[in-house]
Design a protein around this motif. Structure first.
Motif, PDB file in Angstrom:
ATOM      1  N   GLY A  35       0.829  -1.214   0.000  1.00  0.00           N
ATOM      2  CA  GLY A  35       0.000   0.000   0.000  1.00  0.00           C
ATOM      3  C   GLY A  35       0.857   1.255   0.000  1.00  0.00           C
ATOM      4  N   LEU A  36       1.951   1.232   0.762  1.00  0.00           N
ATOM      5  CA  LEU A  36       2.865   2.380   0.753  1.00  0.00           C
ATOM      6  C   LEU A  36       3.503   2.547  -0.624  1.00  0.00           C
ATOM      7  N   GLY A  37       3.765   1.425  -1.293  1.00  0.00           N
ATOM      8  CA  GLY A  37       4.307   1.497  -2.652  1.00  0.00           C
ATOM      9  C   GLY A  37       3.328   2.165  -3.602  1.00  0.00           C
ATOM     10  N   VAL A  38       2.067   1.808  -3.494  1.00  0.00           N
ATOM     11  CA  VAL A  38       1.029   2.448  -4.329  1.00  0.00           C
ATOM     12  C   VAL A  38       0.960   3.935  -4.012  1.00  0.00           C
ATOM     13  N   LEU A  39       1.009   4.266  -2.718  1.00  0.00           N
ATOM     14  CA  LEU A  39       0.956   5.684  -2.333  1.00  0.00           C
ATOM     15  C   LEU A  39       2.192   6.432  -2.825  1.00  0.00           C
ATOM     16  N   TYR A  40       3.339   5.761  -2.867  1.00  0.00           N
ATOM     17  CA  TYR A  40       4.551   6.394  -3.379  1.00  0.00           C
ATOM     18  C   TYR A  40       4.402   6.725  -4.858  1.00  0.00           C
ATOM     19  N   LEU A  41       3.829   5.770  -5.609  1.00  0.00           N
ATOM     20  CA  LEU A  41       3.746   5.927  -7.072  1.00  0.00           C
ATOM     21  C   LEU A  41       2.609   6.840  -7.519  1.00  0.00           C
ATOM     22  N   PHE A  42       1.500   6.835  -6.780  1.00  0.00           N
ATOM     23  CA  PHE A  42       0.307   7.565  -7.227  1.00  0.00           C
ATOM     24  C   PHE A  42      -0.121   8.559  -6.158  1.00  0.00           C
ATOM     25  N   GLY A  65      -8.898  11.126  10.274  1.00  0.00           N
ATOM     26  CA  GLY A  65      -8.081  10.474   9.254  1.00  0.00           C
ATOM     27  C   GLY A  65      -7.923  11.262   7.982  1.00  0.00           C
ATOM     28  N   CYS A  66      -8.669  12.332   7.807  1.00  0.00           N
ATOM     29  CA  CYS A  66      -8.586  13.123   6.581  1.00  0.00           C
ATOM     30  C   CYS A  66      -7.151  13.625   6.369  1.00  0.00           C
ATOM     31  N   GLY A  67      -6.686  13.463   5.163  1.00  0.00           N
ATOM     32  CA  GLY A  67      -5.319  13.867   4.837  1.00  0.00           C
ATOM     33  C   GLY A  67      -4.311  12.762   5.084  1.00  0.00           C
ATOM     34  N   GLY A  68      -4.752  11.631   5.580  1.00  0.00           N
ATOM     35  CA  GLY A  68      -3.834  10.543   5.899  1.00  0.00           C
ATOM     36  C   GLY A  68      -3.137   9.972   4.674  1.00  0.00           C
ATOM     37  N   LEU A  69      -3.872   9.764   3.591  1.00  0.00           N
ATOM     38  CA  LEU A  69      -3.254   9.233   2.377  1.00  0.00           C
ATOM     39  C   LEU A  69      -2.273  10.238   1.793  1.00  0.00           C
ATOM     40  N   ARG A  70      -2.667  11.513   1.794  1.00  0.00           N
ATOM     41  CA  ARG A  70      -1.762  12.558   1.294  1.00  0.00           C
ATOM     42  C   ARG A  70      -0.509  12.625   2.172  1.00  0.00           C
ATOM     43  N   ALA A  71      -0.703  12.473   3.493  1.00  0.00           N
ATOM     44  CA  ALA A  71       0.441  12.512   4.407  1.00  0.00           C
ATOM     45  C   ALA A  71       1.394  11.350   4.137  1.00  0.00           C
ATOM     46  N   LEU A  72       0.843  10.156   3.930  1.00  0.00           N
ATOM     47  CA  LEU A  72       1.705   8.999   3.674  1.00  0.00           C
ATOM     48  C   LEU A  72       2.407   9.125   2.320  1.00  0.00           C
ATOM     49  N   HIS A  73       1.699   9.693   1.329  1.00  0.00           N
ATOM     50  CA  HIS A  73       2.351   9.928   0.039  1.00  0.00           C
ATOM     51  C   HIS A  73       3.539  10.866   0.220  1.00  0.00           C
ATOM     52  N   GLN A  74       3.337  11.958   0.917  1.00  0.00           N
ATOM     53  CA  GLN A  74       4.432  12.913   1.137  1.00  0.00           C
ATOM     54  C   GLN A  74       5.550  12.280   1.954  1.00  0.00           C
ATOM     55  N   THR A  76       6.412   9.113   2.053  1.00  0.00           N
ATOM     56  CA  THR A  76       7.204   8.175   1.245  1.00  0.00           C
ATOM     57  C   THR A  76       8.180   8.906   0.330  1.00  0.00           C
ATOM     58  N   HIS A  77       7.938  10.189   0.082  1.00  0.00           N
ATOM     59  CA  HIS A  77       8.857  10.982  -0.733  1.00  0.00           C
ATOM     60  C   HIS A  77       9.806  11.806   0.133  1.00  0.00           C
ATOM     61  N   GLY A  78       9.748  11.621   1.448  1.00  0.00           N
ATOM     62  CA  GLY A  78      10.655  12.317   2.346  1.00  0.00           C
ATOM     63  C   GLY A  78      10.274  13.744   2.650  1.00  0.00           C
ATOM     64  N   ASN A  79       9.063  14.140   2.288  1.00  0.00           N
ATOM     65  CA  ASN A  79       8.602  15.504   2.551  1.00  0.00           C
ATOM     66  C   ASN A  79       7.883  15.545   3.903  1.00  0.00           C
ATOM     67  N   PHE A  80       8.651  15.631   4.962  1.00  0.00           N
ATOM     68  CA  PHE A  80       8.090  15.542   6.304  1.00  0.00           C
ATOM     69  C   PHE A  80       7.171  16.712   6.638  1.00  0.00           C
ATOM     70  N   ALA A  81       7.542  17.904   6.218  1.00  0.00           N
ATOM     71  CA  ALA A  81       6.713  19.070   6.526  1.00  0.00           C
ATOM     72  C   ALA A  81       5.353  18.968   5.842  1.00  0.00           C
ATOM     73  N   ALA A  82       5.353  18.591   4.566  1.00  0.00           N
ATOM     74  CA  ALA A  82       4.086  18.443   3.846  1.00  0.00           C
ATOM     75  C   ALA A  82       3.265  17.298   4.440  1.00  0.00           C
ATOM     76  N   ALA A  83       3.929  16.227   4.848  1.00  0.00           N
ATOM     77  CA  ALA A  83       3.223  15.110   5.473  1.00  0.00           C
ATOM     78  C   ALA A  83       2.585  15.552   6.777  1.00  0.00           C
ATOM     79  N   ILE A  91       1.236  11.474  11.494  1.00  0.00           N
ATOM     80  CA  ILE A  91       2.704  11.531  11.379  1.00  0.00           C
ATOM     81  C   ILE A  91       3.369  11.356  12.743  1.00  0.00           C
ATOM     82  N   VAL A  92       2.838  12.003  13.782  1.00  0.00           N
ATOM     83  CA  VAL A  92       3.461  11.836  15.102  1.00  0.00           C
ATOM     84  C   VAL A  92       3.156  10.452  15.682  1.00  0.00           C
ATOM     85  N   SER A  93       2.130   9.785  15.175  1.00  0.00           N
ATOM     86  CA  SER A  93       1.786   8.450  15.673  1.00  0.00           C
ATOM     87  C   SER A  93       2.595   7.346  15.014  1.00  0.00           C
TER      88      SER A  93
END
Ligand SMILES: [Zn+2]
Length: 146
Positions: A35-42, A65-74, A76-83, A91-93
């Motif tokens: 699932g993280l791979g899918v979030l990384y790619l899309f 949970g809103c924004g959770g998928l966007r947070a995980l996508h960010q 996986t790309h190393g964008n901690f602030a955007a996540a 993110i803190v959890s």
């Protein structure tokens, strides 16, 4: 007339043979990593196949949970602030959730899914409190909204 202890309904304890539990644990781990791979790619912002939040669709309020998928996508790309901006509670959890998951995978002797009531109520209060605060119309809480 007092009720005998044997008449009380006891909560179920979920158990499984150790090998079955471990197999499920590793299977769920593999599914989570996929699932993280899918979030990384899309990116969820650019692709419509991700499920929309039904709570937001109905109320136009952000659930915890809103924004959770966007947070995980960010993430996986190393964008901690955007996540963090998309879903700070998630993110803190993540370190705690990862520790919990890894310790569960390593603990082969205990097959029961056990959570103490005080911990469950604390987690529930944090999640609900976050869900309320992120919808309040005050600038002090705006950072919690995706
Ligand atoms: Zn939501």
């Amino acid at each position: 007339m007092p009720v005998a202890n044997s008449n009380l309904i006891q909560p179920p304890v979920i158990t499984s043979p150790a090998s079955t539990g471990m197999r499920w644990g590793w299977l769920l781990t593999a599914m989570g990593l996929a699932g993280l791979g899918v979030l990384y790619l899309f990116n969820p912002v650019e692709h419509a196949f991700y499920p929309a939040c039904q709570f937001y669709q109905l109320t136009h309020l952000h659930c915890p949970g809103c924004g959770g998928l966007r947070a995980l996508h960010q993430l996986t790309h190393g964008n901690f602030a955007a996540a963090f901006h998309s879903n700070p509670l998630l993110i803190v959890s993540i370190p705690w959730l990862a520790w919990l998951w890894i310790s569960r995978l390593q603990n082969r002797s205990s097959n029961a899914l056990v959570i103490q009531p005080a911990a469950a109520w604390t987690i529930f209060a944090i999640v609900v409190g976050f869900g309320i605060l992120r919808n309040l119309p005050f600038a002090a809480f705006a950072w919690m909204s995706p």
